[in-house]
Design an enzyme around this catalytic site. Structure first.
Site, short mmCIF file in Angstrom:
data_model
loop_
_atom_site.label_atom_id
_atom_site.label_comp_id
_atom_site.label_asym_id
_atom_site.label_seq_id
_atom_site.Cartn_x
_atom_site.Cartn_y
_atom_site.Cartn_z
N ARG A 161 0.84 -1.02 0.00
CA ARG A 161 0.20 -0.03 -0.02
C ARG A 161 0.93 0.85 -0.04
O ARG A 161 0.26 2.35 0.50
CB ARG A 161 -1.36 -0.30 1.24
CG ARG A 161 -1.57 -1.27 1.43
CD ARG A 161 -2.71 -1.55 -0.13
NE ARG A 161 -4.18 -1.97 0.05
CZ ARG A 161 -3.91 -3.02 -0.19
NH1 ARG A 161 -3.51 -3.60 -1.03
NH2 ARG A 161 -5.48 -4.16 0.39
N SER A 235 -10.65 -0.60 2.75
CA SER A 235 -10.16 -0.78 4.13
C SER A 235 -9.13 0.65 4.36
O SER A 235 -9.01 1.05 4.21
CB SER A 235 -8.84 -1.77 4.02
OG SER A 235 -8.95 -3.09 3.95
N GLU A 331 -5.12 3.52 5.85
CA GLU A 331 -4.90 3.72 4.96
C GLU A 331 -5.33 5.04 3.38
O GLU A 331 -4.81 5.39 2.61
CB GLU A 331 -5.06 1.98 4.17
CG GLU A 331 -4.50 1.78 3.25
CD GLU A 331 -6.08 0.95 2.19
OE1 GLU A 331 -6.68 1.79 1.59
OE2 GLU A 331 -5.39 -0.07 2.23
P1 FAD Z 1 -8.85 8.53 -4.71
O1 FAD Z 1 -9.10 8.18 -4.42
O2 FAD Z 1 -9.38 9.39 -6.28
O3 FAD Z 1 -7.62 9.12 -4.92
C1 FAD Z 1 -6.70 8.98 -3.81
C2 FAD Z 1 -5.34 8.73 -3.73
O4 FAD Z 1 -4.21 9.07 -5.01
C3 FAD Z 1 -5.41 10.73 -3.42
O5 FAD Z 1 -4.34 10.82 -2.78
C4 FAD Z 1 -6.06 11.20 -5.21
O6 FAD Z 1 -4.97 12.74 -4.77
C5 FAD Z 1 -4.52 10.60 -5.30
N1 FAD Z 1 -5.43 10.12 -6.87
C6 FAD Z 1 -6.21 9.88 -7.75
N2 FAD Z 1 -5.89 10.04 -8.90
C7 FAD Z 1 -4.08 9.98 -9.21
C8 FAD Z 1 -4.17 10.39 -10.68
N3 FAD Z 1 -3.87 10.68 -11.67
N4 FAD Z 1 -2.52 11.18 -10.06
C9 FAD Z 1 -1.82 11.64 -8.80
N5 FAD Z 1 -2.50 11.59 -8.06
C10 FAD Z 1 -4.17 10.55 -8.11
N6 FAD Z 1 -7.56 -1.09 -2.73
C11 FAD Z 1 -7.06 -1.97 -2.58
O7 FAD Z 1 -5.86 -1.54 -2.96
N7 FAD Z 1 -7.56 -3.01 -2.45
C12 FAD Z 1 -8.90 -3.37 -2.54
O8 FAD Z 1 -8.84 -4.96 -2.33
C13 FAD Z 1 -9.54 -2.65 -2.35
N8 FAD Z 1 -10.97 -2.76 -2.22
C14 FAD Z 1 -11.41 -1.31 -2.14
C15 FAD Z 1 -13.42 -1.85 -1.93
C16 FAD Z 1 -14.10 -0.33 -1.45
C17 FAD Z 1 -15.97 -1.19 -1.11
C18 FAD Z 1 -13.87 0.34 -1.99
C19 FAD Z 1 -14.37 1.46 -1.59
C20 FAD Z 1 -12.16 0.66 -1.70
C21 FAD Z 1 -11.96 -0.43 -1.74
N9 FAD Z 1 -9.92 -0.16 -2.09
C22 FAD Z 1 -9.05 -0.65 -2.59
C23 FAD Z 1 -9.64 1.24 -2.08
C24 FAD Z 1 -9.95 2.11 -3.51
O9 FAD Z 1 -10.28 2.07 -4.60
C25 FAD Z 1 -8.14 2.07 -4.43
O10 FAD Z 1 -7.37 2.92 -3.35
C26 FAD Z 1 -8.55 3.22 -5.36
O11 FAD Z 1 -6.51 3.32 -5.78
C27 FAD Z 1 -8.11 4.49 -5.71
O12 FAD Z 1 -8.82 4.70 -6.59
P2 FAD Z 1 -9.67 6.47 -6.72
O13 FAD Z 1 -9.30 6.57 -8.30
O14 FAD Z 1 -10.33 6.20 -6.06
O15 FAD Z 1 -8.56 7.53 -6.30
N1 EPU Z 2 -11.19 -11.17 9.93
C1 EPU Z 2 -11.87 -10.92 10.92
N2 EPU Z 2 -12.84 -10.32 11.34
C2 EPU Z 2 -12.85 -9.04 10.22
C3 EPU Z 2 -12.21 -8.81 8.86
C4 EPU Z 2 -11.22 -9.86 8.86
O1 EPU Z 2 -11.11 -11.77 11.97
O2 EPU Z 2 -13.94 -8.86 10.39
C5 EPU Z 2 -9.88 -11.81 9.17
C6 EPU Z 2 -10.36 -12.91 8.68
O3 EPU Z 2 -10.34 -14.42 9.01
C7 EPU Z 2 -9.30 -12.90 7.31
C8 EPU Z 2 -8.42 -12.08 7.64
O4 EPU Z 2 -8.42 -11.50 8.83
O5 EPU Z 2 -8.44 -14.29 8.47
C9 EPU Z 2 -7.73 -11.23 6.47
O6 EPU Z 2 -9.02 -10.73 5.87
P1 EPU Z 2 -9.16 -11.26 4.79
O7 EPU Z 2 -9.21 -11.87 3.61
O8 EPU Z 2 -10.97 -10.78 4.37
O9 EPU Z 2 -8.89 -9.83 4.16
P2 EPU Z 2 -7.94 -8.06 5.14
O10 EPU Z 2 -6.73 -8.63 5.54
O11 EPU Z 2 -9.13 -8.03 6.00
C10 EPU Z 2 -7.36 -7.08 3.09
C11 EPU Z 2 -6.88 -6.01 2.30
C12 EPU Z 2 -8.13 -5.85 1.02
C13 EPU Z 2 -8.45 -7.33 0.45
C14 EPU Z 2 -8.50 -8.51 0.59
C15 EPU Z 2 -7.87 -9.13 0.11
C16 EPU Z 2 -5.56 -4.04 3.21
C17 EPU Z 2 -5.85 -3.37 4.58
N3 EPU Z 2 -6.52 -4.65 2.99
O12 EPU Z 2 -8.15 -7.56 3.74
O13 EPU Z 2 -8.01 -4.20 0.53
O14 EPU Z 2 -9.12 -6.93 -1.03
O15 EPU Z 2 -7.27 -8.13 1.63
O16 EPU Z 2 -6.24 -9.65 -0.30
O17 EPU Z 2 -4.62 -4.63 3.07
C18 EPU Z 2 -8.50 -1.91 0.66
O18 EPU Z 2 -7.24 -2.13 0.78
O19 EPU Z 2 -9.18 -1.42 0.91
C19 EPU Z 2 -8.61 -3.75 0.49
C20 EPU Z 2 -10.23 -4.01 0.47
#
Ligand code: FAD
Ligand code: EPU
Length: 335
Positions: A161, A235, A331
């Site tokens: 991240r 997250s 994050e």
């Molecule tokens: P924004 O929120 O618009 O911007 C994020 C940051 O990047 C800000 O600081 C902004 O200024 C900067 N920025 C954006 N675009 C640019 C650009 N073109 N140039 C320079 N700076 C820029 N993230 C994960 O890593 N893994 C996941 O599994 C994951 N799951 C998610 C699930 C949900 C339901 C949600 C809501 C979010 C999740 N995220 C996850 C977080 C998010 O989706 C990612 O971080 C995504 O890449 C953000 O993209 P955005 O375009 O919305 O960025």
């Molecule tokens: N867990 C719990 N309770 C909860 C949530 C999770 O006990 O409420 C335990 C699960 O049982 C498991 C472990 O935590 O043992 C990991 O859970 P999960 O697989 O759901 O993944 P996570 O670590 O909670 C991370 C990323 C997610 C990504 C998933 C899948 C981060 C901060 N988050 O979540 O990214 O989608 O793994 O790879 O690394 C995001 O960055 O926004 C995001 C959603």
């Protein structure tokens, strides 16, 4: 072109109301240059899909929403293909396009909200794959010099991240396009336990990249709130990477604490598990709270301010520090 006093609520997935002094969209580098030439507001914020930000106050500057589109092949060998995508492309639509074309590598990253341009910012990751695994290079506009710079993988210094765009170059660049090296012959990655069990439940033995994508989509839909329904930014905290000795200390009272290998002598803990153990999962405070299916996700049920969500995150940090001696790091980008 620049609108004044714009409500950012539709532009952030937390659905938080905050006003930008100026707001404009750009769909090319020349657009961007001409906006900046005429810009009388010093502070800049580049926004993609707004899915990783928490707005805690009005923004007294110019918000620029990246709408640069594009999807093109820039190089190809028998085995692999390099695709360049515009920063303003929707990430999930980009993943779907790759799968439609049989280009493998991004299927585990299905359904992550946001834009292609933000994907390198925090080296997005999910289900055993990180952006860095498929990243080739990116082109970014350097705001101060008004020059285009190219960054290869090494220059981005990707970590969990993390990238240089969140640290040393924070606020200095506008990412305009990202190039990905994808494989023409799929290398299926089902190492993340949940994918294997999802495929097994569907009786799929030899999965295609679309099967993997569908499995990831099902897992995500089962526990992550849809931002169109409940405001959130995924997250809220990173999973903490701690000394092995601290894990052993926690194991005395919690022998089942989930933990995974990280760097030498350190292990990654599951922040969601820690938060759940501390009793926060599902807690609701009027209009905001901790999601009931994924404790790592803070939610806005509608009408809360960014500060209310931020204060909740501070309370959670304090409680996890007190209970486990672990310091959680946010994050989400706090603005
Ligand atoms: P924004 O929120 O618009 O911007 C994020 C940051 O990047 C800000 O600081 C902004 O200024 C900067 N920025 C954006 N675009 C640019 C650009 N073109 N140039 C320079 N700076 C820029 N993230 C994960 O890593 N893994 C996941 O599994 C994951 N799951 C998610 C699930 C949900 C339901 C949600 C809501 C979010 C999740 N995220 C996850 C977080 C998010 O989706 C990612 O971080 C995504 O890449 C953000 O993209 P955005 O375009 O919305 O960025
Ligand atoms: N867990 C719990 N309770 C909860 C949530 C999770 O006990 O409420 C335990 C699960 O049982 C498991 C472990 O935590 O043992 C990991 O859970 P999960 O697989 O759901 O993944 P996570 O670590 O909670 C991370 C990323 C997610 C990504 C998933 C899948 C981060 C901060 N988050 O979540 O990214 O989608 O793994 O790879 O690394 C995001 O960055 O926004 C995001 C959603």
């Amino acid at each position: 072109m620049i609108q004044n006093n714009v409500n950012l609520k539709p532009f952030n997935t937390f659905g938080i109301e905050a006003f930008a002094a100026g707001f404009a969209q750009f769909s090319s580098i020349s657009d961007l240059k001409s906006i900046l030439e005429n810009n009388y507001l010093n502070q800049l914020l580049i926004l993609g899909g707004g899915s990783n930000v928490l707005l805690t106050k009005d923004f007294d500057g110019l918000v620029l929403k990246n709408e640069i589109k594009g999807f093109k092949i820039i190089d190809e060998t028998e085995e692999s293909i390099i695709i360049e995508a515009g920063a303003g492309e929707n990430w999930h639509e980009f993943v779907m396009k790759c799968i439609d074309n049989g280009f493998a590598g991004v299927e585990n990253l299905s359904l992550i909200p946001g834009s292609v341009g933000a994907s390198p910012m925090q080296n997005i990751g999910a289900y055993g794959v990180e952006l860095k695994d498929v990243f080739h290079h990116l082109s970014a506009f350097h705001i101060e010099s008004q020059e285009m710079h190219t960054f290869d993988k090494e220059a981005c210094q990707f970590g969990y991240r993390e990238s240089v765009f969140k640290t040393i170059y924070k606020g200095q660049y506008v990412i305009c396009s990202v190039a990905f090296e994808l494989s023409k012959s799929p290398k299926i990655n089902t190492s993340y336990g949940a994918i294997e069990s999802e495929l097994k439940s569907k009786k799929i033995i030899e999965p295609t990249i679309r099967d993997v994508s569908n499995a990831v989509i099902s897992i995500r839909q089962a526990k992550l709130p849809d931002p169109k329904v409940i405001g959130n930014a995924g997250s809220f905290f990173k999973n903490p990477v701690v000394e092995e000795s601290l894990v052993q200390q926690i194991q005395v009272n919690y022998p089942d604490v989930p933990n995974y290998p990280a760097s030498v002598g350190r292990r990654k803990l599951a922040a969601g598990w820690l938060i759940e153990q501390a009793g926060w999962k599902g807690k609701t405070f009027d209009t905001f709270g901790v999601h009931n299916l994924q404790a790592l996700v803070l939610v806005n049920y509608g009408g809360s301010s960014g500060n209310q969500v931020y204060n909740l995150s501070s309370e959670i940090i304090n409680s996890i520090e007190e209970k486990f001696g672990v310091t959680l790091e946010r994050e989400v980008n706090i603005l």
